[in-house]
Write an enzyme that holds these catalytic residues in place. Structure first.
Site, PDB file in Angstrom:
ATOM      1  N   ASP A   1       0.800  -1.120  -0.150  1.00  0.00           N
ATOM      2  CA  ASP A   1      -0.042   0.100  -0.056  1.00  0.00           C
ATOM      3  C   ASP A   1       0.901   1.162  -0.123  1.00  0.00           C
ATOM      4  O   ASP A   1       1.844   1.614   0.737  1.00  0.00           O
ATOM      5  CB  ASP A   1      -0.843  -0.131   1.063  1.00  0.00           C
ATOM      6  CG  ASP A   1      -1.927   1.197   1.340  1.00  0.00           C
ATOM      7  OD1 ASP A   1      -2.687   1.327   0.464  1.00  0.00           O
ATOM      8  OD2 ASP A   1      -1.637   2.005   2.290  1.00  0.00           O
TER       9      ASP A   1
ATOM     10  N   GLU B   1       1.614  -0.090  -5.027  1.00  0.00           N
ATOM     11  CA  GLU B   1       0.790   1.137  -5.272  1.00  0.00           C
ATOM     12  C   GLU B   1       1.654   2.364  -4.967  1.00  0.00           C
ATOM     13  O   GLU B   1       1.961   2.678  -3.990  1.00  0.00           O
ATOM     14  CB  GLU B   1      -0.396   1.157  -4.260  1.00  0.00           C
ATOM     15  CG  GLU B   1      -1.393   2.357  -4.536  1.00  0.00           C
ATOM     16  CD  GLU B   1      -2.361   2.787  -3.426  1.00  0.00           C
ATOM     17  OE1 GLU B   1      -3.263   3.454  -3.704  1.00  0.00           O
ATOM     18  OE2 GLU B   1      -1.798   2.323  -2.155  1.00  0.00           O
TER      19      GLU B   1
END
Length: 630
Positions: A282, A319
């Site tokens: 993330d 990401e």
């Protein structure tokens, strides 16, 4: 790196329980023999015992459980008392939190699970994530029960759809029963509400039995606000850097080598002990690290070593909003070594082209006077053909130049993930409305074909494949009133600035918010949902025929668009394979889209009204076709 503690290993007796607590002068362990399940009372109510731990050097403390306690699958509930301060705290490396994030930890013997995937070579027989059809799934809303075991019952649907890799949103233990998982606080534990570690074993084994790989979303850039006790143990965070969530995780300050080891160990554990195939990391742009060797490069190299040891591919997908393919360059060339990275520019461009929305970060994707592009379809052509829209030019949303140009000749296009929807892009809309709520089915079909048949790696968000009528909203179940109020007020203030009235923004704490977000599986076979599902299934099947398993290049792609006429064409001429074109008519009228060398129609949203002849492909409004090229 230290061996994972609190995990029994065959032939080695019980493992010692260890903890890194350099800030403490004394550490005690409070323990009791665990009962049969998570409904058992806490250790304190069962007369927990307390013993001093032994200093092991370099800030580490150790305790050897009595020899007979962990025999034959036995387990302990345990917690740490630092310098006599109450309450006792859960283990930073807890494998299981059956009493919640504030309660004691429980030991887990991950070696006792009877795996059936001995011949598993990785997704697509060892090809890994690159080029796979990825499916993003939130366990808590995928089924009404919201557990890993109930998700297994729907895996055959994913196989029929043509999915290769199931990507699970975060499983790390988080406060409350329901949530997205990005406020997790126990990075080694599987959320008990989803079934705990044994349920993850069963889920991965069931996926592998069906030929499905498993990716897991992990969050290393911050921890949640409730149940985060790491700073009590050591310098896990640093004031030297800040992120949108506050002080940054310590990757380059005093004690950082232990923090980096803590994170790397957690990653290797998912791969080794749970047979996971890939991790999605993330918001890696918020991993603040000024070290000579970036944390991500260290992680990538450690994973490569384990992959060689296990004899199967292990992938890391980042990401990142940096728009820099340095993220996927090998560490030997100074890159971060990630297998692939999410490409939000593809989503933004598709969304604007299909819906016309241009607020917030969508502003640049509508074209306009600041760009040579005359409109959103030309912007979409840039994003699809060059990887990013922002590749060094000006971003009005950021008010600065952003991104780095992509080497279209050298980059394997599969290292970029393209998508029409994600949990972020749906759930961070005020009411969680999906693309199917704001665009007609033919337009969604066009967007789907453009990313599913592009040379990049495609990702489908759960329910997208049948244009699910259910929204996907932001929900929480915090126990602390102050935290619930802060999140509720923050959401309403954020969307209020965009013109939404506070009462229109769903209350994250209302159980109905989660309930509304649960997929309705009775829709799958009902029209118009079934037609959309047939389209997605046909696209994934055609992808296998047209693209195969090898590398692809952006240089082999030409994307043309005409904003006035309302069409976009993606032509792909891969070396050694048959060329094809995805032709989309996004105008309000039937028309002919110019495509030189257009041949047989391979797939069409409206086959009866699609024809090839003359100088192109004739399509009705809001329709798409895939044609062979000469």
């Amino acid at each position: 790196m230290r061996e994972f503690h609190a995990i029994c290993r065959p032939g080695a007796g019980q493992s010692p329980i260890e903890v890194w607590a350099p800030l403490a002068e004394r550490v005690d362990v409070e323990w009791a023999v665990a009962g049969a399940g998570p409904s058992d009372p806490s250790t304190a109510s069962r007369g927990a015992q307390r013993e001093a731990m032994t200093a092991a050097g370099d800030g580490w403390w150790r305790w050897e459980p009595p020899a007979d306690l962990l025999a034959d699958g036995g387990a302990l509930d345990y917690a740490f008392v630092l310098d006599g301060a109450e309450p006792a705290l859960p283990d930073p490396r807890s494998a299981w939190q059956p009493h919640g994030v504030h309660g004691p930890s429980r030991t887990v013997d991950t070696t006792r699970f009877a795996w059936t995937d001995e011949g598993w070579a990785g997704p697509r027989d060892g090809h890994g994530v690159l080029g796979s059809v990825v499916y993003e799934l939130h366990v808590g809303t995928f089924t009404p029960d919201g557990t890993l075991d109930s998700a297994v019952e729907r895996l055959d649907h994913l196989v029929a759809l043509g999915v290769d890799v199931v990507e699970l949103m975060p499983l790390a233990a988080f406060p409350g029963r329901w949530g997205w998982g990005y406020d997790g606080v126990d990075l080694y534990a599987v959320h008990d509400g989803y079934g705990g570690p044994d349920a993850l074993h069963r889920f991965v084994d069931a996926c592998h039995a069906r030929g499905l790989g498993v990716a897991l979303d992990v969050v290393h850039n911050h921890l949640g606000a409730s149940g985060n006790y790491l700073s009590r143990f050591g310098p896990y965070f640093t004031e030297g850097h800040h992120t949108p969530w506050g002080v940054a995780v310590n990757l380059d300050d005093a004690g950082a080598e232990h923090v980096r080891g803590f994170l790397v160990d957690s990653v290797l554990r998912w791969f080794r002990d749970f047979h996971v195939d890939a991790l999605r990391l993330d918001a890696v742009h918020e991993l603040k690290d000024s070290s000579d060797r970036h944390y991500l490069a260290e992680l990538s190299d450690a994973v490569a070593v384990l992959a060689a040891e296990l004899g199967r591919p292990l992938d890391l997908v980042a990401e990142s909003d940096l728009n820099d393919t340095m993220m996927v360059a090998p560490t030997s060339e100074g890159g971060r070594g990630m297998t692939a990275q999410w490409d939000d520019d593809v989503h933004h461009a598709l969304h604007v082209a299909l819906t016309g929305e241009v607020q917030g970060y969508y502003a640049d994707f509508g074209g306009g006077p600041e760009r040579d592009e005359v409109g959103p379809l030309a912007v979409l052509a840039k994003a699809l053909g060059h990887g990013f829209l922002h590749d060094g030019g000006h971003s009005s949303f950021r008010n600065r130049a952003w991104g780095v140009p992509v080497d279209r000749e050298a980059l394997d296009a599969r290292r970029l993930l393209g998508y029409l929807q994600t949990h972020d892009q749906v759930g961070n809309r005020a009411t969680g409305d999906r693309i199917s709520a704001v665009a007609p089915p033919g337009r969604q079909a066009a967007g789907a074909a453009l990313y599913l048949l592009a040379p990049t790696t495609p990702m489908v968000f759960m329910g997208e494949e049948w244009a699910a009528s259910t929204p996907w909203q932001f929900f929480t179940s915090f126990e602390e009133d102050w935290l619930a109020a802060a999140v509720r007020d923050g959401r309403r203030a954020e969307f209020g600035s965009h013109g939404w009235v506070g009462d229109e923004v769903p209350d994250p704490q209302d159980p109905e918010t989660r309930h509304r977000s649960v997929l309705r599986w009775d829709e799958v076979e009902a029209e118009p949902h079934a037609r959309v599902l047939r389209w997605y299934t046909a696209c994934t099947a055609l992808r296998r025929v047209l693209l195969g398993d090898g590398p692809t290049r952006l240089a082999d792609v030409q994307v043309r668009a005409d904003d006035t006429a309302g069409w976009v064409v993606l032509e792909h001429r891969p070396a050694g394979r048959s060329p094809y074109a995805v032709v989309a008519n996004l105008s309000t009228a039937e028309g002919e889209v110019p495509v030189e060398g257009a041949g047989a129609v391979l797939l069409a949203w409206d086959l009866e009204r699609t024809s090839v002849g003359g100088s192109g492909v004739r399509l009705p409004a809001d329709a798409v076709a895939v044609v062979a090229l000469s």
